[in-house]
Scaffold this active site. Structure first.
Site, PDB file in Angstrom:
ATOM      1  CG  ASP A 164     -69.745  12.948  23.594  1.00 32.83           C
ATOM      2  OD1 ASP A 164     -70.626  12.102  23.325  1.00 32.83           O
ATOM      3  OD2 ASP A 164     -68.843  12.739  24.428  1.00 32.83           O
ATOM      4  CG  HIS A 167     -77.275  30.270   7.401  1.00 29.42           C
ATOM      5  ND1 HIS A 167     -76.631  30.243   8.612  1.00 29.42           N
ATOM      6  CD2 HIS A 167     -76.306  30.292   6.464  1.00 29.42           C
ATOM      7  CE1 HIS A 167     -75.323  30.236   8.422  1.00 29.42           C
ATOM      8  NE2 HIS A 167     -75.095  30.271   7.131  1.00 29.42           N
TER       9      HIS A 167
END
Length: 453
Positions: A373, A168
């Site tokens: 996608d 992170h």
């Protein structure tokens, strides 16, 4: 929205871990993280997981090979992610050594079909511990380790699950989606990918010398009696539950806001303040206990906070909690605030971020997770695999197909039951749901799922 059968278990066969390096040589060197990036609270691996159905035009393609090849190309442009973090002493300052060693990649196969998982996936997703390379934890050693771990798991139906864990310190939600967008562009064969080139520019959030702290950063102030935190009770059984807020619920909550705030207040603000109130009441803190709301601001990678006495938060009208949240957001948007956070962390040598009696929330509804996608279409679910310390506002839909905000929560089981009752009570009072005796037309995603920590 139907509840996910999160108790389902299925076998997963994993291959050996591989290192995927950039497809071509990349520059060697050191890149400094900013004085916000290397906070201790960010030193862990944030998970993300995406579920994809099979796609007839892609039936002859192996998602493992497609994604592994695209990953090598993406790392050419995002080459610091293929390096390793080093810690400078005595300050513990983090820098990235751009070694080009690569990231961890695992291919796997699961004996399950997508339809077996249900149509209401939410954290914790089924068998997340088998779909991610590393154990989920709010803390981790991040120095001298790969910065990202990937696993692509094929399903019996032709679909697949793409899971990752990224340090992170290296990226917030917006940065993660930028990298994933580039990765999917290479997977789809987009000419000229990546269409958005990465920029480092961490120096924008570096403290000057001497550090100049211009704001009171109450979000870092420890609360008194830290042990009185009913949300971290040790060995208790935890419950997970996803709450859905569609157009009718959000409109009802908005009607409770002060008239001057109704039109300009975002859905995130409304739901965040509402759940802060309900959560505080469900945890049954003492009336005079100070409770806190912490908001993580994307892009700036800094937090801001609001605090109030339990009695006031729960007994005053909803507008009180909303006003506290809005004031905290306003502080974070003021000129010089982010630079002050950087200076605060540099001057205090990265102080711990207090978590006791604190509700940590982050909005990722605008991050574009459902647009990731690889060529198989939009994911059925895209978001964190589990809920640890922070609560995320995610894109979601209910059973009627209405778009809204999904808020997965994690609390001790008794508190979760109290939270569900409190949410029902408040929404019934606001007119968002009908109270028909024991039959309440609730906005809750059916659950909960119990798990031992």
């Amino acid at each position: 929205m139907a509840g996910a059968p999160s108790l389902i278990s299925f076998p997963v066969r994993r291959g050996e871990r591989q290192l995927v390096a950039p497809a071509r040589p990349t520059p060697y060197g050191f890149k400094m993280l900013s004085d916000i990036d290397d906070q201790d609270v960010l030193r862990f691996y944030r998970s993300g997981i995406f579920f994809y159905r099979g796609n007839a035009p892609r039936a002859g393609l192996d998602p493992v090979k497609v994604i592994r090849s695209a990953l090598a190309e993406a790392l050419v442009h995002f080459h610091p992610l293929a390096g390793r973090l080093r810690e400078l002493q005595p300050t513990r300052k983090l820098v990235v050594e751009c070694t080009g060693e690569g990231v961890v990649f695992v291919e796997a196969d699961a004996d399950v079909r997508m339809d077996d998982l249900g149509d209401s996936l939410a954290p914790p997703v089924p068998c997340y511990d088998k779909l991610l390379c590393e154990p989920e934890s709010p803390t981790a050693v991040v120095v001298d380790r790969p910065l990202i771990y990937f696993q692509v798991t094929r399903l019996r139906c032709g679909g697949f699950i793409f899971g990752f864990q990224i340090c992170h310190c290296m990226a917030d939600g917006t940065g993660i989606v930028q990298f994933l967008t580039a990765l999917t562009e290479f997977a789809r064969g987009v000419p000229g990918a990546p269409t958005v080139r990465p920029v480092w520019e961490r120096e924008l959030f570096m403290a000057g010398w001497p550090p100049e702290i211009t704001y009171d950063h109450q979000e870092y102030a420890p609360l008194p009696d830290r042990g009185k935190d009913m949300a971290i009770p040790g060995d208790d059984v935890f419950a997970h539950h996803a709450f859905f807020f569609g157009p009718s619920e959000i409109a009802a909550i908005r009607s409770q806001a002060p008239p001057a705030l109704r039109s300009a207040t975002s859905r995130f603000d409304l739901v965040g303040a509402f759940m802060w109130r309900c959560r505080t009441a469900a945890l049954r803190f003492d009336p005079d206990d100070l409770v806190r709301l912490s908001l993580f601001v994307e892009r700036a990678r800094s937090g801001t906070g609001a605090a109030g006495r339990c009695r006031r938060l729960c007994r005053r009208p909803f507008g009180y909690a909303l006003q506290l949240l809005l004031e905290a957001k306003a502080r974070a948007s003021q000129e010089g605030y982010v630079q002050s956070v950087a200076s605060f962390n540099a001057a205090r040598r990265r102080p711990p971020f207090p978590k006791a009696r604190t509700y940590l929330i982050s909005d990722v509804t605008q991050a574009g997770l459902l647009a990731v996608d690889f060529g198989w279409g939009r994911p059925l679910y895209g978001g964190p695999a589990t809920i640890m310390l922070a609560t995320f506002h995610l894109e979601g839909r209910n059973e009627a197909g209405d778009a809204g905000i999904l808020v997965p929560m994690r609390l001790p089981a008794p508190a979760m039951e109290g939270l569900k009752q409190q949410v029902r009570k408040e929404l019934t009072a606001y007119g968002a749901i009908e109270n028909d005796g024991d039959k309440i037309n609730s906005n809750l995603v059916p659950g909960p799922v119990l798990a031992k920590l």
